[in-house]
Write a protein that holds these residues in place. Structure first.
Motif, PDB file in Angstrom:
ATOM      1  N   LYS A   1     -45.043  -5.310 -52.887  1.00  0.00           N
ATOM      2  CA  LYS A   1     -44.465  -3.997 -52.613  1.00  0.00           C
ATOM      3  C   LYS A   1     -45.140  -2.918 -53.452  1.00  0.00           C
ATOM      4  O   LYS A   1     -45.692  -3.198 -54.513  1.00  0.00           O
ATOM      5  CB  LYS A   1     -42.964  -4.007 -52.922  1.00  0.00           C
ATOM      6  CG  LYS A   1     -42.144  -4.975 -52.075  1.00  0.00           C
ATOM      7  CD  LYS A   1     -40.697  -5.006 -52.542  1.00  0.00           C
ATOM      8  CE  LYS A   1     -39.874  -5.998 -51.723  1.00  0.00           C
ATOM      9  NZ  LYS A   1     -38.471  -6.087 -52.210  1.00  0.00           N
TER      10      LYS A   1
ATOM     11  N   TYR B   1     -41.900   7.795 -45.670  1.00  0.00           N
ATOM     12  CA  TYR B   1     -42.969   7.010 -45.062  1.00  0.00           C
ATOM     13  C   TYR B   1     -44.124   6.803 -46.050  1.00  0.00           C
ATOM     14  O   TYR B   1     -44.350   7.621 -46.952  1.00  0.00           O
ATOM     15  CB  TYR B   1     -43.511   7.706 -43.816  1.00  0.00           C
ATOM     16  CG  TYR B   1     -42.479   7.962 -42.739  1.00  0.00           C
ATOM     17  CD1 TYR B   1     -42.263   7.037 -41.726  1.00  0.00           C
ATOM     18  CD2 TYR B   1     -41.718   9.122 -42.749  1.00  0.00           C
ATOM     19  CE1 TYR B   1     -41.313   7.264 -40.739  1.00  0.00           C
ATOM     20  CE2 TYR B   1     -40.762   9.367 -41.773  1.00  0.00           C
ATOM     21  CZ  TYR B   1     -40.567   8.429 -40.764  1.00  0.00           C
ATOM     22  OH  TYR B   1     -39.626   8.670 -39.802  1.00  0.00           O
ATOM     23  N   THR B   2     -44.847   5.712 -45.848  1.00  0.00           N
ATOM     24  CA  THR B   2     -46.062   5.408 -46.605  1.00  0.00           C
ATOM     25  C   THR B   2     -47.225   5.349 -45.630  1.00  0.00           C
ATOM     26  O   THR B   2     -47.158   4.625 -44.631  1.00  0.00           O
ATOM     27  CB  THR B   2     -45.939   4.044 -47.317  1.00  0.00           C
ATOM     28  OG1 THR B   2     -44.820   4.082 -48.204  1.00  0.00           O
ATOM     29  CG2 THR B   2     -47.190   3.734 -48.108  1.00  0.00           C
TER      30      THR B   2
ATOM     31  N   GLU C   1     -44.503   2.542 -40.777  1.00  0.00           N
ATOM     32  CA  GLU C   1     -44.779   3.177 -42.066  1.00  0.00           C
ATOM     33  C   GLU C   1     -43.490   3.549 -42.823  1.00  0.00           C
ATOM     34  O   GLU C   1     -43.556   4.067 -43.935  1.00  0.00           O
ATOM     35  CB  GLU C   1     -45.633   4.437 -41.869  1.00  0.00           C
ATOM     36  CG  GLU C   1     -47.031   4.155 -41.360  1.00  0.00           C
ATOM     37  CD  GLU C   1     -47.946   5.345 -41.480  1.00  0.00           C
ATOM     38  OE1 GLU C   1     -49.153   5.131 -41.627  1.00  0.00           O
ATOM     39  OE2 GLU C   1     -47.455   6.494 -41.434  1.00  0.00           O
ATOM     40  N   LYS C   2     -42.351   3.265 -42.247  1.00  0.00           N
ATOM     41  CA  LYS C   2     -41.073   3.664 -42.855  1.00  0.00           C
ATOM     42  C   LYS C   2     -40.797   2.877 -44.131  1.00  0.00           C
ATOM     43  O   LYS C   2     -40.980   1.660 -44.181  1.00  0.00           O
ATOM     44  CB  LYS C   2     -39.950   3.449 -41.843  1.00  0.00           C
ATOM     45  CG  LYS C   2     -38.604   3.990 -42.293  1.00  0.00           C
ATOM     46  CD  LYS C   2     -37.577   3.795 -41.178  1.00  0.00           C
ATOM     47  CE  LYS C   2     -36.200   4.288 -41.614  1.00  0.00           C
ATOM     48  NZ  LYS C   2     -35.196   4.091 -40.544  1.00  0.00           N
ATOM     49  N   MET C   3     -40.343   3.589 -45.167  1.00  0.00           N
ATOM     50  CA  MET C   3     -40.012   2.951 -46.437  1.00  0.00           C
ATOM     51  C   MET C   3     -38.546   2.500 -46.441  1.00  0.00           C
ATOM     52  O   MET C   3     -37.729   2.991 -45.659  1.00  0.00           O
ATOM     53  CB  MET C   3     -40.255   3.912 -47.609  1.00  0.00           C
ATOM     54  CG  MET C   3     -41.694   4.393 -47.736  1.00  0.00           C
ATOM     55  SD  MET C   3     -41.994   5.277 -49.282  1.00  0.00           S
ATOM     56  CE  MET C   3     -42.106   3.887 -50.442  1.00  0.00           C
ATOM     57  N   THR C   4     -38.253   1.591 -47.355  1.00  0.00           N
ATOM     58  CA  THR C   4     -36.895   1.086 -47.526  1.00  0.00           C
ATOM     59  C   THR C   4     -36.332   1.618 -48.843  1.00  0.00           C
ATOM     60  O   THR C   4     -37.037   1.666 -49.848  1.00  0.00           O
ATOM     61  CB  THR C   4     -36.887  -0.449 -47.548  1.00  0.00           C
ATOM     62  OG1 THR C   4     -37.427  -0.937 -46.312  1.00  0.00           O
ATOM     63  CG2 THR C   4     -35.469  -0.983 -47.721  1.00  0.00           C
TER      64      THR C   4
ATOM     65  N   TYR D   1     -39.287   1.679 -51.535  1.00  0.00           N
ATOM     66  CA  TYR D   1     -40.429   0.766 -51.592  1.00  0.00           C
ATOM     67  C   TYR D   1     -40.972   0.514 -50.189  1.00  0.00           C
ATOM     68  O   TYR D   1     -40.295   0.712 -49.181  1.00  0.00           O
ATOM     69  CB  TYR D   1     -40.050  -0.562 -52.262  1.00  0.00           C
ATOM     70  CG  TYR D   1     -39.173  -1.479 -51.438  1.00  0.00           C
ATOM     71  CD1 TYR D   1     -39.709  -2.341 -50.476  1.00  0.00           C
ATOM     72  CD2 TYR D   1     -37.789  -1.501 -51.626  1.00  0.00           C
ATOM     73  CE1 TYR D   1     -38.907  -3.171 -49.732  1.00  0.00           C
ATOM     74  CE2 TYR D   1     -36.977  -2.341 -50.889  1.00  0.00           C
ATOM     75  CZ  TYR D   1     -37.546  -3.176 -49.938  1.00  0.00           C
ATOM     76  OH  TYR D   1     -36.745  -4.016 -49.188  1.00  0.00           O
ATOM     77  N   TYR D   2     -42.249   0.066 -50.171  1.00  0.00           N
ATOM     78  CA  TYR D   2     -42.893  -0.292 -48.907  1.00  0.00           C
ATOM     79  C   TYR D   2     -43.385  -1.721 -49.024  1.00  0.00           C
ATOM     80  O   TYR D   2     -44.099  -2.074 -49.982  1.00  0.00           O
ATOM     81  CB  TYR D   2     -44.062   0.645 -48.621  1.00  0.00           C
ATOM     82  CG  TYR D   2     -44.722   0.386 -47.276  1.00  0.00           C
ATOM     83  CD1 TYR D   2     -44.085   0.742 -46.089  1.00  0.00           C
ATOM     84  CD2 TYR D   2     -45.961  -0.230 -47.184  1.00  0.00           C
ATOM     85  CE1 TYR D   2     -44.667   0.500 -44.852  1.00  0.00           C
ATOM     86  CE2 TYR D   2     -46.561  -0.476 -45.955  1.00  0.00           C
ATOM     87  CZ  TYR D   2     -45.905  -0.116 -44.794  1.00  0.00           C
ATOM     88  OH  TYR D   2     -46.486  -0.362 -43.570  1.00  0.00           O
TER      89      TYR D   2
END
Length: 420
Positions: free
Chosen positions: A44, A59-60, A79-82, A89-90
């Motif tokens: 991550k 997004y990343t 590309e969505k982050m959590t 985090y990605y």
């Protein structure tokens, strides 16, 4: 003699065992802390949520530095982050998905660039990145979006850095179209001399070439070029420019001669697409890409039912993928991978309208031509003009009918109309 040989053999075994144990311990530590696997494609990266950003989704975006190709389209689902326990985090294992434009996921030894953004337009600048940064946290270093877009200096992003790898991977050294010097990191191939040379040669193609950076007192290109060389020389002497991966750059700003055996072709200006060579767009919308450092002979698209192109203006038509190609006068081809994420549709599929009255139906797309002869105009007809993005339906006679509407020239939709 036998005793000496036996002793040396024993020591060799002990040293070998110690090395293996040390290596295993280091590997276990890395895996525990960062989630790196042998391919470097999992684990991550983290992003400290900026307090001044008001977006709700983050997004990343990651692309390969050398060729500019990204793994996925800008701000797409992949590309969505959590967000977990207040941290963003990605998961880098997503990059290994078969749908990725770069196959195989993140690879050790390859240089990438990473940036972060939210769903309302805030974004960071690009940050150097490779598998050594897995598990690290990126953070914004200023409350002001002070980093200029390289080509369009009116657009800005937030400066960014790594928490653990800040002295090894950072914002690349760059010179914007108006001559602003930004970043501090260079690769062994892209030296300050070559960055200056590229800016000098790219200058004629910049859209705002007659503007000058607030850093500058110059009012002509030649004087600004001299200023840039002097400023970057000062940075080098002060130890403020670094090699990616670690180390202070100690070269100079004098470009190599063409007949120098160490001269690299990367110092020459390379034609490329701006703003990027991948696009993700909705049906009915348009995006424009430009060629920097090259003259276009023709534009083409691989699928006219998905997207068309004219003079760099790309029009999204129907859900799917297409490759837009700019063929230069030199014969070189530059490609942009276009993903249209939605299909044309009507805001309503059934409407009621009074005789003599009208009702509006919105489109995700546009109708290039209105031709009522293909529909039953006895009860209702379309009164909108060509290229409408909203249809005006007029009731003519009490009864029911179905209007056929071709949207974006690629898909025929049905609208049931009841005239009261």
């Amino acid at each position: 003699m036998k005793k000496i040989f036996s002793f040396l053999l024993t020591m060799a075994v002990v040293i070998s065992f110690s090395t293996v144990m040390t290596t295993a311990s280091a590997t276990d530590s890395i895996s525990k802390n960062t989630g790196i696997n042998t391919l470097g494609s999992s684990g991550k990266v983290y992003f400290e949520k900026p307090s001044m950003w008001e977006g709700t989704t983050f997004y990343t975006h990651i692309w390969e530095s050398e060729n500019g190709t990204s793994f996925y389209g800008w701000r797409t689902k992949k590309e969505k982050m959590t967000e977990e326990d207040g941290k963003l985090y990605y998961d880098l294992s997503i990059l290994s998905d078969p749908s990725a434009q770069l196959s195989g996921g993140l690879k050790p030894g390859v240089d990438y660039t990473i940036m972060f953004c939210d769903d309302i337009g805030n974004e960071t600048c690009g940050l150097m990145f490779n598998t050594n940064c897995i598990g690290d946290t990126a953070y914004i270093t200023s409350y002001e979006d002070a980093i200029e877009n390289n080509i369009d200096s009116t657009k800005h992003s937030y400066p960014i850095a790594w928490r653990a790898n800040g002295k090894k991977y950072g914002v690349p050294l760059q010179i914007t179209s108006v001559g602003t010097i930004q970043g501090q990191f260079v690769t062994p191939e892209m030296t300050p001399a070559k960055i200056i040379s590229e800016w000098d040669k790219s200058y004629p193609s910049y859209p705002n070439k007659d503007s000058y950076s607030p850093q500058s007192s110059a009012r002509n290109h030649k004087t600004r070029l001299a200023e840039i060389k002097a400023e970057i020389t000062k940075m080098i002497k002060a130890g403020q420019i670094y090699y990616v991966g670690g180390g202070i750059y100690k070269g100079d700003v004098n470009p190599p001669k063409e007949d120098d055996p160490n001269h690299s072709s990367i110092s020459k200006v390379v034609p490329h697409l701006y703003p990027r060579n991948t696009l993700s767009v909705k049906s009915g919308t348009t995006k424009t890409v430009s060629v920097i450092n090259g003259k276009v002979k023709s534009w083409s698209t691989s699928n006219k039912k998905v997207a068309t192109v004219k003079n760099g203006k790309i029009t999204a038509l129907n859900k799917g993928k297409a490759t837009v190609t700019a063929t230069l006068t030199t014969g070189k081809k530059l490609t942009c991978k276009v993903t249209v994420t939605t299909a044309p549709k009507l805001s309503k599929t059934n409407v009621n309208v009074k005789k003599g009255g009208t009702v509006n139906v919105k489109l995700s797309g546009k109708v290039s031509s209105i031709n009522n002869k293909y529909t039953n105009t006895k009860f209702a007809k379309i009164t909108s003009k060509a290229n409408a993005t909203s249809l005006k339906i007029k009731g003519l006679k009490k009864g029911n009918t179905t209007l056929k509407i071709k949207v974006n020239g690629v898909k025929t939709l049905s609208l049931k109309v009841k005239v009261k």
